[in-house]
Design a protein around this motif. Structure first.
Motif, PDB file in Angstrom:
ATOM      1  N   LEU A 105      38.652   0.061  78.883  1.00 11.99           N
ATOM      2  CA  LEU A 105      39.254   0.791  80.001  1.00 11.99           C
ATOM      3  C   LEU A 105      40.658   0.500  80.210  1.00 11.99           C
ATOM      4  O   LEU A 105      40.961  -0.169  81.265  1.00 11.99           O
ATOM      5  CB  LEU A 105      38.557   0.932  81.296  1.00 11.99           C
ATOM      6  CG  LEU A 105      39.142   1.968  82.394  1.00 11.99           C
ATOM      7  CD1 LEU A 105      38.894   3.292  81.965  1.00 11.99           C
ATOM      8  CD2 LEU A 105      38.301   1.578  83.859  1.00 11.99           C
ATOM      9  N   GLY A 144      40.086   5.919  79.930  1.00 13.18           N
ATOM     10  CA  GLY A 144      41.308   5.330  80.120  1.00 13.18           C
ATOM     11  C   GLY A 144      42.384   6.307  79.915  1.00 13.18           C
ATOM     12  O   GLY A 144      43.486   6.225  80.475  1.00 13.18           O
ATOM     13  N   SER A 204      45.129  -2.086  83.585  1.00 19.72           N
ATOM     14  CA  SER A 204      44.527  -2.718  82.486  1.00 19.72           C
ATOM     15  C   SER A 204      44.348  -4.062  82.678  1.00 19.72           C
ATOM     16  O   SER A 204      43.398  -4.722  82.247  1.00 19.72           O
ATOM     17  CB  SER A 204      45.558  -2.229  81.206  1.00 19.72           C
ATOM     18  OG  SER A 204      45.598  -0.907  80.886  1.00 19.72           O
TER      19      SER A 204
END
Length: 433
Positions: A20, A146, A168
């Motif tokens: 992700l 993501g 992130s």
């Protein structure tokens, strides 16, 4: 909850947060705009190649260390490398430090081998398929979300490219916390194998002992047994060549988008990556339903034709003046590629000796990375031709056209010269065509 299910849940959680990374679709835009006095050419020629070399240099070492230290420490190392990587991307602003980040990118990528092999050392064979399905679904879900989050946040102006890196970084911290809860592996496949030298991952092992001589014997046995099989050798070669091209395409695609996009600003990368991941997953799932090992000849011909199609898509994307054409072609590329690479992987796996999957898949990936390094030096680096993004993708497209053409012609020649000598389809299939 059963023990194997707990392990699967932890692995899925780790894999989901590891993948992700909403900053990834826009990392080139970020580095070229917000990072600090860097041109697209500098990033293309002075930064990204460092990542390629770093992954290659660390992959073999990480693979052997993974088995030696029994998986979990390398998974934790992967999370730490991810945290360091995104921290440096956020808080350093020089070309030299950006090159340093590629070292940690290499560790982060190479250490994936521990994640993909941990499950086979920790669960019994009866759960291999279901745990593999769980982890693959978690990884693809992380990548899909993501890209989707990135597109939504950028399109609505909720976050800029730099702020995406904070998300992130946060997901890597979460993955580190999850990795600490993974149970340790009491044995390994090679260095802590059973005394008979032929252990079964996930089975009960009493008092495993470190043995380098046993590791060398078992490694050599798996190598010889696997690659002496002409089917494994031929399909592994195809796999390595195709992987080389695919890694190169996805590694530098943002430069092509930036070149084609109006005002050189590609703002829909996140959505494109999300759709590409989704269609790639569907392609892989569809390939999983095929009994490709029973009809290797037709499937080799089919995936070779698909490889040639991929080459045409890439060349068209390199020549177009419309960013949407480049986007759509990339999505189609991912969907088709993950279909054909899954077919190739299934054929290789079906013909391997037991317990050698991780080793052979790792060697095939390593071969692909070696070829990718050669391609990078030749096409991207200043010591090579240092081609523009459009010209690079003409080369990559031609690469897939040649790959497909060689195997198509090879298949036709085998059928032409060997067809009259064979009395059954099984004899033809023994060649791999």
């Amino acid at each position: 909850m059963k023990n194997w299910l707990k392990i699967s849940l932890l692995l899925c959680t780790f894999g989901f947060f590891r993948e992700l990374r909403p900053s990834e679709p826009y990392v080139t835009e970020y580095l070229a705009s917000d990072y600090g006095n860097l041109t697209t050419e500098q990033i293309n020629q002075d930064v990204y190649p460092f990542g390629t070399y770093s992954v290659l240099a660390q992959l073999v070492i990480v693979f052997l260390i993974t088995d030696l230290v029994r998986y979990k420490p390398v998974i934790v190392l992967s999370a730490l490398a991810g945290i360091t990587l995104f921290s440096l991307l956020i808080w350093s602003e020089t070309l030299r430090m950006l090159q340093v980040t590629q070292i940690f990118f290499g560790t982060f990528t190479a250490a994936e081998v521990a994640y993909y092999t941990y499950m086979y050392a920790k669960v019994s064979k009866e759960q291999y398929q279901i745990v593999t399905g769980h982890t693959r679904a978690a990884i693809l879900s992380g990548k899909f979300l993501g890209g989707l989050f990135a597109q939504i946040l950028v399109s609505t102006g909720s976050m800029d490219y730099r702020q995406l890196h904070y998300i992130s970084l946060t997901t890597q911290v979460i993955s580190l916390a999850v990795s600490l809860f993974l149970p340790s592996v009491p044995r390994s496949l090679y260095f802590y194998a059973a005394s008979d030298g032929n252990p079964a991952p996930g089975g009960e092992v009493t008092a495993p002992r470190l043995s380098f001589s046993n590791a060398c014997r078992l490694l050599w046995y798996h190598l010889v047994s696997s690659y002496s099989n002409p089917v494994v050798l031929q399909w592994s070669l195809w796999w390595a060549l195709a992987t080389c091209g695919q890694i190169q395409v996805i590694s530098y695609i943002q430069f092509l988008w930036k070149e084609v996009a109006p005002d050189h600003l590609s703002v829909y990368n996140g959505g494109v990556e999300a759709v590409a991941t989704l269609l790639g997953a569907i392609g892989a799932i569809l390939a999983g339903f095929l009994n490709s090992n029973k009809r290797r000849g037709p499937y080799m011909m089919g995936i070779s034709i698909c490889a040639a199609l991929l080459g045409a898509l890439i060349i068209y994307a390199a020549k177009t003046q419309e960013i949407w054409v480049a986007y759509v072609n990339y999505v189609l590329f991912c969907a088709v590629f993950f279909f054909i690479i899954t077919v190739a992987g299934a054929v290789v796996a079906e013909n391997l000796v037991e317990d050698s999957f991780g080793l052979i898949f790792g060697i095939n990936t390593l071969a692909g990375l070696v070829l990718q390094t050669i391609l990078t030096i030749s096409v991207v680096e200043r010591v090579g031709f240092a081609l523009s993004p459009r010209d690079q993708y003409v080369v990559y497209g031609s690469y897939f056209l040649v790959l497909g053409g060689i195997y198509i012609i090879g298949g036709l020649l085998v059928k032409l010269f060997c067809g009259s000598k064979t009395s059954s389809a099984g004899n033809v299939d023994s060649t791999g065509f």
